[in-house]
Write an enzyme that holds these catalytic residues in place. Structure first.
Site, PDB file in Angstrom:
ATOM      1  N   GLY A  13       0.640  -1.191  -0.311  1.00 25.51           N
ATOM      2  CA  GLY A  13       0.285   0.532  -0.302  1.00 25.51           C
ATOM      3  C   GLY A  13       0.730   1.887  -0.164  1.00 25.51           C
ATOM      4  O   GLY A  13       1.858   1.057  -1.166  1.00 25.51           O
ATOM      5  N   ILE A  14       0.214   2.196   0.463  1.00 27.19           N
ATOM      6  CA  ILE A  14       0.607   3.610   0.969  1.00 27.19           C
ATOM      7  C   ILE A  14       2.280   3.644   1.862  1.00 27.19           C
ATOM      8  O   ILE A  14       3.715   4.179   0.666  1.00 27.19           O
ATOM      9  CB  ILE A  14      -0.326   4.202   1.068  1.00 27.19           C
ATOM     10  CG1 ILE A  14      -1.036   4.555   0.639  1.00 27.19           C
ATOM     11  CG2 ILE A  14       0.665   5.459   1.529  1.00 27.19           C
ATOM     12  CD1 ILE A  14      -2.536   5.622   1.739  1.00 27.19           C
ATOM     13  N   GLY A  15       2.727   2.248   1.843  1.00 24.30           N
ATOM     14  CA  GLY A  15       3.899   2.313   2.475  1.00 24.30           C
ATOM     15  C   GLY A  15       5.102   2.158   2.059  1.00 24.30           C
ATOM     16  O   GLY A  15       6.457   2.428   2.091  1.00 24.30           O
ATOM     17  N   TYR A 162     -11.486   5.094  14.346  1.00 18.52           N
ATOM     18  CA  TYR A 162     -10.380   5.413  13.810  1.00 18.52           C
ATOM     19  C   TYR A 162      -9.722   6.865  13.444  1.00 18.52           C
ATOM     20  O   TYR A 162      -8.865   7.507  13.878  1.00 18.52           O
ATOM     21  CB  TYR A 162     -10.333   5.250  12.270  1.00 18.52           C
ATOM     22  CG  TYR A 162      -9.277   4.993  10.977  1.00 18.52           C
ATOM     23  CD1 TYR A 162      -7.755   4.319  11.248  1.00 18.52           C
ATOM     24  CD2 TYR A 162      -9.664   5.981   9.926  1.00 18.52           C
ATOM     25  CE1 TYR A 162      -6.717   4.743  10.393  1.00 18.52           C
ATOM     26  CE2 TYR A 162      -8.277   6.235   9.898  1.00 18.52           C
ATOM     27  CZ  TYR A 162      -6.607   4.994   9.778  1.00 18.52           C
ATOM     28  OH  TYR A 162      -6.293   5.782   8.179  1.00 18.52           O
TER      29      TYR A 162
END
Length: 291
Positions: A13-15, A162
């Site tokens: 993903g974004i990481g 969240y």
């Protein structure tokens, strides 16, 4: 001397896209995750883009505070650190608890990066000028700003909880920015906007994650959500990469970098000193750094 960077939840993903971007800019990137197989695939991809030191993977379950401490000790023993990207994040459809007995949303999205950051501050000072980047979320807009306890009053709704955990983490980042002002360590937050990731493909599709009044509007909310998350993770990583490396941000701290990779106004409620005091008190009680 190579410049070391750490990206949590950096195997997908974004990481992962953030790690690739940092490696392409010459940083020696360590990605942290739970799955060694995903870690090996991530390192292979990062290595293909790297222009500096060799990337690597370290295994750690960041829902466990003991594992966060072990990870921090290993990283600190290796010397100065140029960059820490707290990318880890998770949303849960049902209330869960960690191995420490702490509600999982708050533990993963705030306590884990809080503790890791505090334990690596000396390494970041030694690596200065250095940066800390905390990945935030626009879900903060629907968060309850009460932090007398880990869990807010009322029912469990994953999206709201969240957002509340991300608010706590942003409040902490802004307070830390002031604490470290003039130390050579800058603290920034990054809002990636929407992206199609494993988290959004799963939990975010259920109306049960929002409070009953919002469920009445779910068809509209879901359509807007699907449009906002249509972009790839590589696009959503722009804000983190900019916060970590943009020369125009040198010497600046306490900023939120938006999806277009430039500073944007801070989220509502993130600068309230009473909220900050409550967040810090709760964080220090649940995740002590001494001993």
């Amino acid at each position: 001397m190579e410049q070391r960077a750490v990206v949590t939840a950096g195997t997908g993903g974004i990481g992962l896209e953030t790690a690739v971007g940092l490696a392409a800019r010459g940083l020696a990137v360590t990605v942290v995750g739970r799955d060694p197989e995903r870690g090996a695939r991530a390192v292979e991809r990062i290595a293909a883009a790297a222009t500096g030191g060799r990337p690597r993977f370290l295994a750690a379950d960041l829902a466990s505070l003991d594992e966060v401490r072990t990870l921090a000790a290993r990283l600190a023993a290796e010397g100065p650190l140029k960059l820490l990207v707290n990318n880890v994040g998770a949303m849960f459809a049902q209330r869960q608890r960690t191995v420490d007995g702490i509600e999982a949303t708050f533990a993963v999205n705030h306590l884990s990066p809080y503790l890791l950051t505090e334990l690596l501050l000396d390494s970041l000072r030694d690596g200065g000028p250095s940066r800390i980047v905390n990945v935030s979320s626009s879900a903060i807009g629907l968060a309850r700003r009460t932090f007398a306890a880990v869990e807010p009053p009322g029912g469990y709704y994953g999206f709201h909880w969240y957002g509340r955990a991300k608010l706590a983490n942003l409040v902490y980042a802004l307070d830390l920015a002031e604490r470290l002002r003039g130390s050579g360590v800058a603290v920034l937050a990054a809002d990636p906007g929407g992206a199609a990731t494993a988290m959004t493909d799963g939990t975010m599709t259920s109306p049960a994650i929002v409070s009953p009044p919002l469920r009445l509007l779910w068809p509209l909310v879901r359509r807007r959500f699907e449009r906002s998350t249509a972009g790839p993770a590589s696009l959503a990583a722009r804000s983190s990469i900019a916060a970590a490396t943009d020369p125009a941000l040198e010497g600046r701290t306490g900023l939120l970098i938006g999806p277009e990779a430039h500073p944007v106004p801070l989220f509502r409620g993130s600068t309230d000193p009473r909220t900050a005091a409550d967040v810090l008190r709760l964080s220090r009680r649940l995740a002590p750094t001494g001993g």
